[in-house]
Motif scaffolding. Sequence first.
Motif, PDB file in Angstrom:
ATOM      1  N   LEU A  94       0.967  -1.277   0.078  1.00 37.00           N
ATOM      2  CA  LEU A  94       0.045  -0.011  -0.083  1.00 37.00           C
ATOM      3  C   LEU A  94       0.888   1.347  -0.033  1.00 37.00           C
ATOM      4  O   LEU A  94       1.641   1.171   0.635  1.00 37.00           O
ATOM      5  CB  LEU A  94      -0.965   0.051   1.359  1.00 37.00           C
ATOM      6  CG  LEU A  94      -1.809  -1.163   1.166  1.00 37.00           C
ATOM      7  CD1 LEU A  94      -2.665  -1.203   2.795  1.00 37.00           C
ATOM      8  CD2 LEU A  94      -2.846  -0.999   0.232  1.00 37.00           C
ATOM      9  N   GLU A  95       0.695   2.151  -0.937  1.00 37.03           N
ATOM     10  CA  GLU A  95       1.135   3.333  -0.925  1.00 37.03           C
ATOM     11  C   GLU A  95       0.070   4.565  -0.733  1.00 37.03           C
ATOM     12  O   GLU A  95      -0.911   4.704  -1.119  1.00 37.03           O
ATOM     13  CB  GLU A  95       2.040   3.742  -2.435  1.00 37.03           C
ATOM     14  CG  GLU A  95       2.902   2.706  -2.648  1.00 37.03           C
ATOM     15  CD  GLU A  95       3.664   3.079  -3.977  1.00 37.03           C
ATOM     16  OE1 GLU A  95       3.352   4.234  -4.322  1.00 37.03           O
ATOM     17  OE2 GLU A  95       4.174   2.225  -4.485  1.00 37.03           O
ATOM     18  N   PRO A  96       0.675   5.666   0.196  1.00 41.81           N
ATOM     19  CA  PRO A  96      -0.232   6.614   0.568  1.00 41.81           C
ATOM     20  C   PRO A  96      -0.775   7.541  -0.734  1.00 41.81           C
ATOM     21  O   PRO A  96       0.104   8.017  -1.424  1.00 41.81           O
ATOM     22  CB  PRO A  96       0.282   7.421   1.625  1.00 41.81           C
ATOM     23  CG  PRO A  96       1.803   7.069   1.602  1.00 41.81           C
ATOM     24  CD  PRO A  96       1.836   5.736   0.705  1.00 41.81           C
ATOM     25  N   ILE A  97      -2.108   7.759  -0.856  1.00 36.49           N
ATOM     26  CA  ILE A  97      -2.305   8.734  -1.851  1.00 36.49           C
ATOM     27  C   ILE A  97      -2.971  10.126  -1.088  1.00 36.49           C
ATOM     28  O   ILE A  97      -2.585  10.930  -1.417  1.00 36.49           O
ATOM     29  CB  ILE A  97      -3.552   8.087  -2.833  1.00 36.49           C
ATOM     30  CG1 ILE A  97      -2.995   6.915  -3.675  1.00 36.49           C
ATOM     31  CG2 ILE A  97      -3.892   9.292  -3.850  1.00 36.49           C
ATOM     32  CD1 ILE A  97      -1.653   7.159  -4.350  1.00 36.49           C
ATOM     33  N   ILE A  98      -3.849   9.713  -0.142  1.00 34.51           N
ATOM     34  CA  ILE A  98      -4.383  10.865   0.801  1.00 34.51           C
ATOM     35  C   ILE A  98      -3.986  10.392   2.072  1.00 34.51           C
ATOM     36  O   ILE A  98      -4.936   9.044   2.616  1.00 34.51           O
ATOM     37  CB  ILE A  98      -5.772  11.012   0.436  1.00 34.51           C
ATOM     38  CG1 ILE A  98      -5.925  11.489  -0.885  1.00 34.51           C
ATOM     39  CG2 ILE A  98      -6.356  12.286   1.437  1.00 34.51           C
ATOM     40  CD1 ILE A  98      -7.482  11.766  -1.343  1.00 34.51           C
ATOM     41  N   ASP A  99      -3.329  11.262   2.782  1.00 27.80           N
ATOM     42  CA  ASP A  99      -3.088  10.756   4.474  1.00 27.80           C
ATOM     43  C   ASP A  99      -4.485  10.764   5.015  1.00 27.80           C
ATOM     44  O   ASP A  99      -5.473  11.534   4.609  1.00 27.80           O
ATOM     45  CB  ASP A  99      -1.990  11.733   4.756  1.00 27.80           C
ATOM     46  CG  ASP A  99      -0.747  11.174   4.412  1.00 27.80           C
ATOM     47  OD1 ASP A  99      -0.465   9.970   4.086  1.00 27.80           O
ATOM     48  OD2 ASP A  99       0.187  12.171   4.431  1.00 27.80           O
ATOM     49  N   CYS A 100      -4.517  10.316   6.102  1.00 33.93           N
ATOM     50  CA  CYS A 100      -5.600  10.587   7.202  1.00 33.93           C
ATOM     51  C   CYS A 100      -6.132  11.954   7.291  1.00 33.93           C
ATOM     52  O   CYS A 100      -5.250  12.717   7.526  1.00 33.93           O
ATOM     53  CB  CYS A 100      -5.117  10.107   8.508  1.00 33.93           C
ATOM     54  SG  CYS A 100      -6.627   9.968   9.734  1.00 33.93           S
ATOM     55  N   THR A 101      -7.347  12.061   6.981  1.00 35.90           N
ATOM     56  CA  THR A 101      -7.684  13.407   6.541  1.00 35.90           C
ATOM     57  C   THR A 101      -9.319  13.296   7.101  1.00 35.90           C
ATOM     58  O   THR A 101      -9.815  12.512   7.201  1.00 35.90           O
ATOM     59  CB  THR A 101      -7.853  13.785   5.279  1.00 35.90           C
ATOM     60  OG1 THR A 101      -6.701  13.697   4.708  1.00 35.90           O
ATOM     61  CG2 THR A 101      -8.535  15.024   5.004  1.00 35.90           C
ATOM     62  N   ASP A 102      -9.661  14.684   7.697  1.00 33.86           N
ATOM     63  CA  ASP A 102     -11.317  14.862   8.102  1.00 33.86           C
ATOM     64  C   ASP A 102     -12.397  14.397   7.240  1.00 33.86           C
ATOM     65  O   ASP A 102     -12.000  14.667   5.861  1.00 33.86           O
ATOM     66  CB  ASP A 102     -11.603  16.291   8.519  1.00 33.86           C
ATOM     67  CG  ASP A 102     -10.741  16.492   9.856  1.00 33.86           C
ATOM     68  OD1 ASP A 102     -10.057  15.572  10.414  1.00 33.86           O
ATOM     69  OD2 ASP A 102     -10.639  17.524  10.197  1.00 33.86           O
TER      70      ASP A 102
END
Length: 116
Positions: A94-102
């Motif tokens: 898994l590669e991050p595209i959008i990090d943990c976000t509201d």
Amino acid sequence: MSNIIYAPQNRAFVTEIRIRNGEAFYRLALTEKLVFGLKKSPCNTDYIITKQLDAENTAQDGKGYVLKLSTQETNLPQGRYYYDVALKRADGELEPIIDCTDFIITNSVVRSDASC
């Protein structure tokens, strides 16, 4: 650019996820997927919603991938949730595209279940 999502409670919600690859837009290989996950808290083990997008979810203009949430999926208590998006490679990495976000569920007046 903010990736915060505001989604009305108990409404169909559609958004597009775009990945930049330099000046161009990234196109998923046949063996790749985008994984969307929504939780009440980043530390929770259980997902409220999880979706996998692939080449079939390509937007009409070919620049992104369409994420659709149904009225039932957004029928959550008003408040703050958290999401992220990862690129899942063929080998499972898994590669991050959008990090943990509201992900904010906003109040709505007209609802399919006629209750608040």
